[in-house]
Design a protein around this motif. Structure first.
Motif, PDB file in Angstrom:
ATOM      1  N   GLU A   1     -16.226  79.308  15.049  1.00 23.89           N
ATOM      2  CA  GLU A   1     -15.271  78.297  15.500  1.00 23.89           C
ATOM      3  C   GLU A   1     -16.029  77.359  16.425  1.00 23.89           C
ATOM      4  O   GLU A   1     -16.696  77.812  17.356  1.00 23.89           O
ATOM      5  CB  GLU A   1     -14.104  78.959  16.226  1.00 23.89           C
ATOM      6  CG  GLU A   1     -12.880  78.071  16.345  1.00 23.89           C
ATOM      7  CD  GLU A   1     -11.631  78.840  16.758  1.00 23.89           C
ATOM      8  OE1 GLU A   1     -11.354  78.860  17.969  1.00 23.89           O
ATOM      9  OE2 GLU A   1     -10.958  79.389  15.872  1.00 23.89           O
TER      10      GLU A   1
ATOM     11  N   ASN B   1      -7.315  73.150  16.145  1.00 22.00           N
ATOM     12  CA  ASN B   1      -6.639  72.420  17.224  1.00 22.00           C
ATOM     13  C   ASN B   1      -7.028  70.955  17.126  1.00 22.00           C
ATOM     14  O   ASN B   1      -8.153  70.581  17.459  1.00 22.00           O
ATOM     15  CB  ASN B   1      -7.042  73.002  18.588  1.00 22.00           C
ATOM     16  CG  ASN B   1      -6.276  72.355  19.720  1.00 22.00           C
ATOM     17  OD1 ASN B   1      -5.226  71.777  19.520  1.00 22.00           O
ATOM     18  ND2 ASN B   1      -6.827  72.443  20.920  1.00 22.00           N
TER      19      ASN B   1
ATOM     20  N   LEU C   1     -13.478  66.185  19.690  1.00 22.63           N
ATOM     21  CA  LEU C   1     -12.880  67.217  20.532  1.00 22.63           C
ATOM     22  C   LEU C   1     -11.901  68.130  19.793  1.00 22.63           C
ATOM     23  O   LEU C   1     -11.295  69.013  20.407  1.00 22.63           O
ATOM     24  CB  LEU C   1     -12.207  66.616  21.775  1.00 22.63           C
ATOM     25  CG  LEU C   1     -13.103  65.711  22.629  1.00 22.63           C
ATOM     26  CD1 LEU C   1     -12.343  65.215  23.850  1.00 22.63           C
ATOM     27  CD2 LEU C   1     -14.384  66.419  23.045  1.00 22.63           C
ATOM     28  N   ASP C   2     -11.745  67.946  18.463  1.00 22.48           N
ATOM     29  CA  ASP C   2     -10.967  68.897  17.674  1.00 22.48           C
ATOM     30  C   ASP C   2     -11.726  70.222  17.612  1.00 22.48           C
ATOM     31  O   ASP C   2     -12.957  70.249  17.674  1.00 22.48           O
ATOM     32  CB  ASP C   2     -10.750  68.392  16.242  1.00 22.48           C
ATOM     33  CG  ASP C   2      -9.756  67.261  16.162  1.00 22.48           C
ATOM     34  OD1 ASP C   2      -9.124  66.944  17.186  1.00 22.48           O
ATOM     35  OD2 ASP C   2      -9.617  66.677  15.072  1.00 22.48           O
ATOM     36  N   THR C   3     -10.997  71.312  17.480  1.00 21.05           N
ATOM     37  CA  THR C   3     -11.615  72.623  17.268  1.00 21.05           C
ATOM     38  C   THR C   3     -11.416  73.011  15.807  1.00 21.05           C
ATOM     39  O   THR C   3     -10.290  72.946  15.302  1.00 21.05           O
ATOM     40  CB  THR C   3     -10.979  73.688  18.181  1.00 21.05           C
ATOM     41  OG1 THR C   3     -11.136  73.279  19.541  1.00 21.05           O
ATOM     42  CG2 THR C   3     -11.642  75.039  17.982  1.00 21.05           C
TER      43      THR C   3
ATOM     44  N   GLN D   1     -16.236  73.286  18.442  1.00 15.14           N
ATOM     45  CA  GLN D   1     -15.531  72.084  18.872  1.00 15.14           C
ATOM     46  C   GLN D   1     -16.378  70.872  18.506  1.00 15.14           C
ATOM     47  O   GLN D   1     -17.589  70.850  18.732  1.00 15.14           O
ATOM     48  CB  GLN D   1     -15.266  72.106  20.381  1.00 15.14           C
ATOM     49  CG  GLN D   1     -14.423  70.924  20.841  1.00 15.14           C
ATOM     50  CD  GLN D   1     -14.100  70.977  22.317  1.00 15.14           C
ATOM     51  OE1 GLN D   1     -14.958  71.278  23.128  1.00 15.14           O
ATOM     52  NE2 GLN D   1     -12.859  70.681  22.664  1.00 15.14           N
TER      53      GLN D   1
ATOM     54  N   ILE E   1     -20.846  68.180  14.896  1.00 15.88           N
ATOM     55  CA  ILE E   1     -20.868  69.613  15.206  1.00 15.88           C
ATOM     56  C   ILE E   1     -22.285  70.129  14.984  1.00 15.88           C
ATOM     57  O   ILE E   1     -23.067  69.523  14.241  1.00 15.88           O
ATOM     58  CB  ILE E   1     -19.871  70.421  14.333  1.00 15.88           C
ATOM     59  CG1 ILE E   1     -20.199  70.264  12.835  1.00 15.88           C
ATOM     60  CG2 ILE E   1     -18.436  70.024  14.626  1.00 15.88           C
ATOM     61  CD1 ILE E   1     -19.437  71.223  11.935  1.00 15.88           C
TER      62      ILE E   1
ATOM     63  N   ASP F   1     -17.954  67.403  19.037  1.00 17.12           N
ATOM     64  CA  ASP F   1     -18.307  66.736  20.288  1.00 17.12           C
ATOM     65  C   ASP F   1     -17.696  65.338  20.352  1.00 17.12           C
ATOM     66  O   ASP F   1     -17.073  64.868  19.389  1.00 17.12           O
ATOM     67  CB  ASP F   1     -19.826  66.719  20.503  1.00 17.12           C
ATOM     68  CG  ASP F   1     -20.581  65.809  19.529  1.00 17.12           C
ATOM     69  OD1 ASP F   1     -19.964  64.898  18.932  1.00 17.12           O
ATOM     70  OD2 ASP F   1     -21.797  66.001  19.364  1.00 17.12           O
TER      71      ASP F   1
END
Length: 200
Positions: free
Chosen positions: A37, A88, A21-23, A39, A46, A41
């Motif tokens: 960019e 993020n 869940l990091d971006t 996210q 990715i 999963d």
């Protein structure tokens, strides 16, 4: 006191890992249609054009960039140059619980220490036991716990320990201070009968 040196003002580099869940931003030099960019999963993967799904969880930015470069080479992209940045990092958090003003999840920075984590939670609550602070950590699959004394750290008796992602900090409760508060709260009720007896 002398002024700090330049080396004193920068924290030692600490590896930061990509997690679910990091971006992240992926930039492919000279291939703007590949830059994006994305996210990560919940499974730590990715999806990228040409290469499909790729494992990102548990890798550093540099390791993930290298993995993407390798996958692009297999798809006939000549000499790909990839840069990955974590935008993020929701997976890089510490849990601060127990007798702090605002328990919760807080992001882990490169300079995170126990005192800074407690300060992030707005400090100790009224009933906190400074000598009863536990850090819970998993190392190589084994659950470990360390007991720390915040007062001793503040006095410089030992170093402020580093805090890492997924650590859990629990600040203990002072039952004696809580009991004293309760007695003080009851004192108006107790004082009237005692005074009445003393005045007879």
């Amino acid at each position: 006191m002398p002024a700090p040196l330049r080396s004193d003002l920068t924290a030692p580099e600490r590896a930061s890992f990509v997690g679910p869940l990091d971006t992240i931003s992926v930039d492919v030099f000279n291939v703007p249609e590949m830059s994006r960019e994305v996210q990560v999963d919940a499974g730590g993967r990715i999806a990228m054009p040409l290469i499909g799904s790729i494992e990102a969880g548990g890798k550093t930015s540099a390791e993930l960039a290298s993995a993407i470069e390798g996958a692009l080479r297999q798809r006939y992209v000549r000499d790909p140059q990839v840069t990955v940045n974590i935008r993020n990092a929701v997976s890089q958090v510490v849990t601060v619980d127990g007798q702090v003003t605002e328990p919760g999840l807080y992001p882990v920075t490169n300079q995170m220490t126990l005192l800074r984590a407690v300060a992030s939670a707005k400090g100790l609550s009224e009933y906190a036991r400074q000598e009863d602070v536990v850090i819970l950590r998993t190392v190589d699959g084994r659950r470990m716990a360390g007991l720390y004394n915040l007062a001793a750290i503040r006095e410089g008796r030992y170093a402020d320990p580093a805090i890492y992602a997924n650590d859990v900090i629990v600040v203990g409760d002072s039952s004696q201070r809580r009991m004293f508060r309760d007695i003080v709260g009851l004192s108006p009720l107790l004082a009237a009968p005692l005074l009445a007896i003393l005045q007879k």
